[in-house]
Scaffold this motif. Structure first.
Motif, short mmCIF file in Angstrom:
data_model
loop_
_atom_site.label_atom_id
_atom_site.label_comp_id
_atom_site.label_asym_id
_atom_site.label_seq_id
_atom_site.Cartn_x
_atom_site.Cartn_y
_atom_site.Cartn_z
N HIS A 166 0.87 -1.26 0.03
CA HIS A 166 -0.05 -0.01 0.02
C HIS A 166 0.95 1.23 -0.15
O HIS A 166 0.50 2.36 0.20
N LEU A 167 1.89 1.17 -0.39
CA LEU A 167 3.04 2.33 -0.34
C LEU A 167 2.56 3.44 -1.43
O LEU A 167 2.24 3.18 -2.48
N GLU A 168 2.65 4.53 -0.88
CA GLU A 168 2.00 5.74 -1.61
C GLU A 168 3.19 6.49 -2.08
O GLU A 168 3.40 7.07 -3.18
N MET A 169 4.44 6.44 -1.40
CA MET A 169 5.49 7.39 -1.73
C MET A 169 6.83 6.66 -1.50
O MET A 169 6.88 5.99 -0.58
N PHE A 170 7.86 6.80 -2.49
CA PHE A 170 9.17 6.06 -2.35
C PHE A 170 10.20 7.24 -2.53
O PHE A 170 10.20 7.69 -3.37
N VAL A 171 11.27 7.44 -1.66
CA VAL A 171 12.38 8.04 -1.73
C VAL A 171 13.62 7.42 -1.82
O VAL A 171 13.94 6.41 -0.92
N LEU A 172 14.34 7.40 -2.87
CA LEU A 172 15.73 6.69 -2.85
C LEU A 172 16.78 7.89 -2.81
O LEU A 172 16.87 8.68 -3.66
N ASP A 173 17.42 7.99 -1.58
CA ASP A 173 18.18 8.93 -1.23
C ASP A 173 19.70 8.44 -1.40
O ASP A 173 20.05 7.50 -1.05
N GLU A 174 20.54 9.40 -2.08
CA GLU A 174 21.92 9.12 -2.07
C GLU A 174 22.18 7.85 -3.17
O GLU A 174 22.85 6.91 -2.78
N ALA A 175 21.52 8.16 -4.23
CA ALA A 175 21.76 6.68 -4.99
C ALA A 175 23.12 6.48 -5.50
O ALA A 175 23.41 5.18 -5.57
N ASP A 176 24.08 7.39 -5.61
CA ASP A 176 25.31 7.00 -6.09
C ASP A 176 25.98 6.41 -4.90
O ASP A 176 26.82 5.68 -5.45
N ARG A 177 25.76 6.95 -3.94
CA ARG A 177 26.56 6.39 -2.59
C ARG A 177 26.16 4.71 -2.55
O ARG A 177 26.97 3.93 -2.24
N MET A 178 24.76 4.68 -2.67
CA MET A 178 24.42 3.23 -2.68
C MET A 178 25.08 2.29 -3.62
O MET A 178 25.26 1.33 -3.41
N LEU A 179 25.52 3.03 -4.88
CA LEU A 179 26.02 2.18 -5.85
C LEU A 179 27.53 1.70 -5.24
O LEU A 179 28.07 0.68 -5.45
N ASP A 180 28.18 2.79 -4.86
CA ASP A 180 29.61 2.73 -4.32
C ASP A 180 29.65 1.72 -3.22
O ASP A 180 30.71 0.89 -3.03
N MET A 181 28.57 1.56 -2.37
CA MET A 181 28.58 0.31 -1.32
C MET A 181 28.20 -0.81 -1.55
O MET A 181 27.92 -1.63 -0.87
N GLY A 182 27.72 -0.99 -2.84
CA GLY A 182 27.37 -2.36 -3.36
C GLY A 182 26.05 -2.85 -3.03
O GLY A 182 25.66 -4.07 -2.86
N PHE A 183 25.29 -1.71 -2.97
CA PHE A 183 23.72 -2.05 -2.61
C PHE A 183 22.63 -2.18 -3.91
O PHE A 183 21.50 -2.09 -3.79
N ILE A 184 23.41 -1.88 -5.28
CA ILE A 184 22.53 -1.71 -6.16
C ILE A 184 21.46 -2.78 -6.30
O ILE A 184 20.31 -2.72 -6.75
N ASN A 185 21.98 -4.04 -6.04
CA ASN A 185 21.12 -5.26 -6.34
C ASN A 185 20.16 -5.02 -5.04
O ASN A 185 18.89 -5.73 -5.45
N ASP A 186 20.34 -4.92 -3.75
CA ASP A 186 19.53 -4.83 -2.99
C ASP A 186 18.26 -3.82 -3.01
O ASP A 186 17.08 -4.15 -2.82
N ILE A 187 18.73 -2.62 -3.83
CA ILE A 187 17.81 -1.86 -4.26
C ILE A 187 16.91 -2.41 -5.28
O ILE A 187 15.52 -2.23 -5.25
N LYS A 188 17.26 -2.94 -6.35
CA LYS A 188 16.22 -3.68 -7.24
C LYS A 188 15.25 -4.47 -6.66
O LYS A 188 14.41 -4.81 -7.17
N LYS A 189 16.00 -5.48 -5.59
CA LYS A 189 14.82 -6.25 -5.06
C LYS A 189 13.92 -5.67 -4.33
O LYS A 189 12.61 -6.10 -4.40
N VAL A 190 14.18 -4.50 -3.77
CA VAL A 190 13.32 -3.77 -2.99
C VAL A 190 12.05 -3.14 -3.99
O VAL A 190 10.76 -2.95 -3.88
#
Length: 424
Positions: free
Chosen positions: A149-173
């Motif tokens: 039922h999520l209405e709003m999604f914020v992805l913050d500091e996306a480039d830092r997510m990439l640097d820290m290896g979270f890109i696949n986790d983000i795609k799962k979410v």
């Protein structure tokens, strides 16, 4: 412009007044109306520009205006995904400050601590969830979190997510998010992978670009100290005492180096602590809190640990080690000079770091003045400032940086369907 001109509801204006905020920063001025219209947003902005308030304030208003329809439901209505525990806590504090008169619930979850308290809060329901990727996925897999039922999604500091290896986790979410949602996407830089991710997430976004990384350094007073590596600690202690620095953030490249610097400072009577990824969450939060409340004069941090640190009235940043990525230098010194304020950055450069200094000056378009008179100069002829094309300088406090050069980099980001225009 004042916040009164942004069509904000009275409880939020009252909270902003209590916090002492009257005028929105450029990113707030441009982003808040776009979000209130229900549009997707692509924000190219780094920390220190007021980015958190740019999304927190309109999210709170939209949720508050639809509170009656949501009353009695326990589902998560807004999700903010952010790369580090420290940044998650600070975003949660912002929601607390701006939403203090609204009655909306917000919770924060992150790894490194027991999940028990976090799961108890989730059982009681929450309007806004601030999360780091690992703990969010873990609790989703355990059945504590549903985003249907999520209405709003914020992805913050996306480039830092990439640097820290979270890109696949983000795609799962993202795969678990409803398609009918409003998405806000923030990144300081737009490498191809991040631009592709933004295109896949956003629907006809409005783009807001504020303070490109190469220009952020202009408002910060900067000085370079050419020094032998073995003299850096003596120079650091000298500057802290000579300038009577009460709250200083010191950057180094390694976790071991952060611990060693903090330990050596304590030996000469300067209260210091280290902040890095190998410390427990409790130790990191304690160090940051002690720093914010002036129990520590110096916080020594690695780059990833320091990302998102937001400390009021931080006047000085010291680069004990120069970073090998020039953009990192701008992010570091941006810890001071927050939200339009001025700040001072001292940087140490040994013989092995001269190439890093050249790259930094090329990116920023600034010739950073070199302090030639200090107790521990680098006396090797090959390492003199002139050898690097530097203009030697012994500038007094308050003097601005050297002559600007024309920046030679252009931002790389996808073209939006519509671009937000600054308000008059």
């Amino acid at each position: 412009m004042t916040f009164d001109q942004l069509n904000l509801i009275e409880p939020i204006l009252k909270a902003l007044k209590k916090e002492g905020y009257t005028n929105p920063t450029p990113i707030q001025q441009q982003s808040i109306p776009v979000v209130l219209e229900g549009r997707d947003l692509l924000g190219c902005a780094q920390t220190g520009t007021g980015k958190t308030a740019a999304f927190a304030i309109p999210i709170l208003q939209l949720l508050a205006q639809d509170a009656a329809a949501a009353r009695g439901y326990k589902h998560i209505r807004a999700l903010i995904l952010t790369p580090t525990r420290e940044l998650a806590v600070q975003i949660d504090e912002s929601f607390e400050s701006y939403g203090r008169y609204l009655g909306l619930k917000h919770d924060v979850i992150f790894g490194g601590v027991s999940q028990h308290t976090q799961t108890l809060a989730l059982r009681n329901g929450t309007d806004v969830l601030i999360a780091t990727p690992g703990r969010l996925l873990d609790l989703m897999q355990q059945g504590y979190i549903y985003l249907d039922h999520l209405e709003m999604f914020v992805l913050d500091e996306a480039d830092r997510m990439l640097d820290m290896g979270f890109i696949n986790d983000i795609k799962k979410v993202i795969r678990e998010l409803p398609s009918d949602r409003q998405t806000l996407f923030f990144s300081a830089t737009m490498p191809p992978v991040i631009a592709q991710l933004a295109n896949s997430l956003l629907y006809q976004p409005v783009e807001v670009t504020v303070a490109p990384v190469s220009s952020t350094a202009e408002k910060i007073e900067q000085h370079i100290y050419m020094v032998h590596k073995g003299d850096k600690m003596k120079l650091l202690a000298h500057l802290i005492n000579e300038h009577k620095l009460d709250r200083t953030l010191v950057f180094c490249r390694t976790k071991h180096g952060a611990d060693r610097i903090a330990k050596d400072l304590k030996k000469v009577g300067i209260q210091a602590d280290a902040l890095h990824g190998d410390k427990t969450q409790q130790a990191r939060q304690r160090a940051l809190q002690n720093f914010k409340t002036n129990r520590l004069r110096v916080l020594v941090a690695t780059d990833i640990a320091a990302r998102g640190i937001d400390v009021d009235n931080l006047s000085h940043v010291i680069n004990y080690d120069l970073p090998n990525v020039p953009e990192t230098y701008v992010h570091r010194i941006g810890r001071t000079g927050r939200a339009g304020a001025e700040g001072i950055a001292f940087s140490f450069c040994d013989a092995e770091e001269r190439a890093y200094l050249k790259d930094i000056q090329k990116l920023t378009g600034l010739t950073i003045p070199v302090v030639t008179e200090h107790p521990f100069p680098m006396r090797s002829k090959a390492a003199t400032p002139a050898a690097d094309g530097q203009a030697p300088a012994n500038q007094p406090q308050g003097q601005r940086n050297g002559k600007r050069k024309k920046p030679n980099r252009k931002p790389n980001h996808p073209r939006p369907a519509q671009q937000a225009q600054p308000s008059a």
